[in-house]
Write an enzyme that holds these catalytic residues in place. Structure first.
Site, mmCIF file in Angstrom:
data_model
loop_
_atom_site.group_PDB
_atom_site.id
_atom_site.type_symbol
_atom_site.label_atom_id
_atom_site.label_comp_id
_atom_site.label_asym_id
_atom_site.label_seq_id
_atom_site.Cartn_x
_atom_site.Cartn_y
_atom_site.Cartn_z
ATOM 1 N N HIS A 122 7.607 -11.329 -8.668
ATOM 2 C CA HIS A 122 6.708 -11.172 -9.172
ATOM 3 C C HIS A 122 5.942 -11.922 -9.969
ATOM 4 C CE1 HIS A 122 6.470 -6.290 -8.528
ATOM 5 N NE2 HIS A 122 7.310 -6.806 -7.507
ATOM 6 N N ARG A 147 4.630 -12.953 -5.249
ATOM 7 C CA ARG A 147 3.122 -11.973 -5.686
ATOM 8 C C ARG A 147 2.498 -11.892 -6.158
ATOM 9 N NH1 ARG A 147 3.915 -5.532 -7.361
ATOM 10 N NH2 ARG A 147 3.451 -6.598 -9.691
ATOM 11 N N TYR A 159 -2.233 -3.165 -14.750
ATOM 12 C CA TYR A 159 -1.023 -3.642 -14.039
ATOM 13 C C TYR A 159 -0.413 -4.753 -13.444
ATOM 14 C CZ TYR A 159 2.074 -3.865 -10.271
ATOM 15 O OH TYR A 159 3.089 -3.631 -9.508
ATOM 16 N N ASP A 217 -1.115 -7.020 -5.455
ATOM 17 C CA ASP A 217 -0.911 -5.605 -5.665
ATOM 18 C C ASP A 217 -2.531 -5.091 -5.995
ATOM 19 O OD1 ASP A 217 -0.373 -2.614 -5.400
ATOM 20 O OD2 ASP A 217 1.750 -3.197 -6.522
ATOM 21 N N HIS A 219 -2.902 -1.365 -6.738
ATOM 22 C CA HIS A 219 -2.368 -0.647 -7.261
ATOM 23 C C HIS A 219 -3.477 0.432 -6.893
ATOM 24 C CE1 HIS A 219 1.054 0.640 -10.213
ATOM 25 N NE2 HIS A 219 1.376 -0.200 -9.085
ATOM 26 N N GLU A 243 -2.080 -5.342 -0.577
ATOM 27 C CA GLU A 243 -0.734 -3.959 -0.932
ATOM 28 C C GLU A 243 -1.258 -2.242 -1.812
ATOM 29 O OE1 GLU A 243 2.486 -4.236 -2.788
ATOM 30 O OE2 GLU A 243 3.140 -2.492 -3.973
ATOM 31 N N GLU A 269 4.620 2.917 -1.386
ATOM 32 C CA GLU A 269 5.384 2.725 -1.578
ATOM 33 C C GLU A 269 5.127 5.049 -2.544
ATOM 34 O OE1 GLU A 269 3.875 -0.057 -4.896
ATOM 35 O OE2 GLU A 269 3.643 1.239 -6.263
ATOM 36 N N ARG A 290 5.550 0.003 2.975
ATOM 37 C CA ARG A 290 5.876 0.233 1.887
ATOM 38 C C ARG A 290 6.829 1.268 1.745
ATOM 39 N NH1 ARG A 290 6.514 -3.432 -1.934
ATOM 40 N NH2 ARG A 290 5.630 -2.635 -3.078
ATOM 41 N N ASP A 323 12.786 -0.242 -10.879
ATOM 42 C CA ASP A 323 12.837 1.879 -10.711
ATOM 43 C C ASP A 323 13.246 1.875 -9.491
ATOM 44 O OD1 ASP A 323 9.855 0.824 -10.559
ATOM 45 O OD2 ASP A 323 9.627 2.765 -9.592
ATOM 46 N N GLU A 346 10.680 -6.242 -1.167
ATOM 47 C CA GLU A 346 10.922 -6.284 -2.626
ATOM 48 C C GLU A 346 11.769 -6.649 -3.706
ATOM 49 O OE1 GLU A 346 8.612 -3.503 -4.201
ATOM 50 O OE2 GLU A 346 7.351 -4.464 -6.587
ATOM 51 N N TRP A 409 -4.041 4.757 -11.806
ATOM 52 C CA TRP A 409 -3.675 3.678 -12.560
ATOM 53 C C TRP A 409 -2.635 2.416 -11.703
ATOM 54 C CZ3 TRP A 409 1.862 2.060 -12.545
ATOM 55 C CH2 TRP A 409 1.971 0.936 -13.053
#
Ligand code: GCO
Ligand code: MG
Length: 409
Positions: A122, A147, A159, A217, A219, A243, A269, A290, A323, A346, A409
């Protein structure tokens, strides 16, 4: 062989993690990741109250049957809490099977299809110079895919821009959630974003050349037509993927995006099951899956969705933020190593403190991730170290538009 204990361990070294540890009468243990960012204790309770009693005395070798039993007997299917809980059981049973067989899990999934996994990191910056520094840093660390996320003029917090949270001292294991009693509010302006982003990618291409695979991304923030427009305007910069361009609950929206752009799309995701990908794969509306082992019911369904995707030349791009715990990351790395249609993994890398709680055989060398060759998943939980970091309330941020309207978000 039978299961004699199943313990749920919640620990917060640099962020919260929920881990299931299954123990057999032979003394073999297996680990599974059940971490659901910002809703961790719901999964811990689902496991402790409803699943652990069902596991005792079961044969740990019956992975598929246990998965189907937990999925079907609940009647109330799917959803991130349920599927994270089932994922933890599935991973722990694969871990046990590997340990009993004396083989790393990827060997049980068909053996290695490659020497290691290409990974993306990232990179981000509040402005172009800061972004360039971040890209250089990631290249020095060996990342082969990058990314790119940046701030947007006129928008306070966006984000994926690390420095924003760093400067306020709230960095939470390199990702946007933060500890505290309430979530942080951020703002958003899609039109400003659509105007700004192509210039950022043009600058990156000019600086780093045409070959570096670049990702972005979105998001879940755009409408279908906005996503189509962005995909089209980024075509000159040859993205590896765009993404989550729309909130993918409305899967038909992707038909519209696809009609307008050849920018490759990655989604999923927040998906929980193979069925969430059915339309997107069958109609070839995406290029990368994803899903993360942790939020998708574990290793077993991840392998199934990738076998389905393979029929359409769709590849993996498993979700690997911090996470997803080292256990979840190992689980999907074993899948990635074994399947033919691997795309990219990732990889944010966990903090040293997290790595002191989860002892791992995973390596990241010369831009290549490898889960190691220890029997099972290759992760052990140091329970004494885990106990030193009790759970702390933490939330992901949320978004409002300038007039106060809630936004994705
Ligand atoms: C990603 C994701 C994450 C999520 C996070 C939420 O592409 O890595 O979008 O950064 O926001 O996993 O918990
Ligand atoms: Mg994402």
């Amino acid at each position: 062989m039978k299961i004699i204990a199943a313990d749920v361990i919640v620990t917060s070294p640099s962020r919260n993690f929920v881990t299931l540890k299954i123990t057999t009468n032979d003394g073999v243990t297996g680990l599974g990741d059940a971490t659901l960012n910002g809703r961790e204790l719901a999964v811990a309770a689902y496991l402790r109250e409803h699943i652990v009693p069902l596991l005792l005395d079961r044969d740990p070798h019956r992975i598929e049957d246990t998965w189907q039993f937990l999925y079907r007997s609940a009647y109330w299917r799917r959803g991130s809490v349920t599927m994270a809980a089932i994922a933890a059981v599935d991973m722990a049973l694969w871990d046990i099977k590997g340990k009993v067989a004396g083989l790393p899990v990827y060997q049980l999934l068909g053996g290695a299809s490659r020497t290691g996994l290409a990974a993306y990191g990232h990179a981000s910056g509040r402005d172009i110079p800061e972004l360039f520094d971040s890209i250089k840093m990631h290249l020095e660390d060996g990342y082969t895919h990058i990314r790119v996320q940046t701030s947007i003029p006129g928008v306070r917090a966006v984000y994926g821009v690390a420095a924003q949270t760093q400067s306020s001292g709230e960095r939470y294991d390199y990702e946007p959630a933060s500890r505290g009693a309430l979530p942080v509010e951020e703002d958003w302006d899609t039109r400003a974003y659509l105007r700004h982003l192509p210039g950022v990618f043009e600058a990156v291409r000019n600086e780093f050349g045409p070959t570096l695979p670049l990702l972005h991304d979105g998001h879940h923030r755009m409408t279908p037509i906005q996503a189509a427009k962005l995909g089209k305007s980024l075509e000159p910069f040859d993205l590896f993927w765009l993404e989550d361009c729309t909130p993918a609950e409305n899967q038909e929206a992707l038909r519209l995006v696809r009609q307008h752009t050849t920018t490759p799309l990655a989604i999923g995701e927040v998906f929980n099951t193979v069925w969430d990908f059915q339309l997107l794969i069958r109609e070839q509306l995406i290029d990368y899956v994803r899903a993360a082992s942790t939020h998708f019911g574990g290793i077993s369904p991840l392998k199934k969705v990738m076998d389905y995707a393979a029929q359409y030349q769709i590849k993996s791009g498993f979700h690997g933020p911090t996470d997803v715990s080292p256990v979840g990351l190992a689980a999907q790395a074993h899948v990635g190593l074994a399947i033919h249609n691997f795309g990219v993994q990732e990889y944010m890398a966990h903090s040293d403190r997290t790595n002191s709680v989860f002892e791992q055989t995973m390596t990241f060398k010369d831009g290549s991730l490898h889960p190691g060759d220890a029997p099972g998943l290759g992760v052990e939980l140091n329970e004494e170290a885990a106990a030193a970091f009790p759970y702390q309330q933490a939330y992901l941020p949320y978004n409002r538009l300038a007039d106060g309207t809630m936004h994705d978000w």
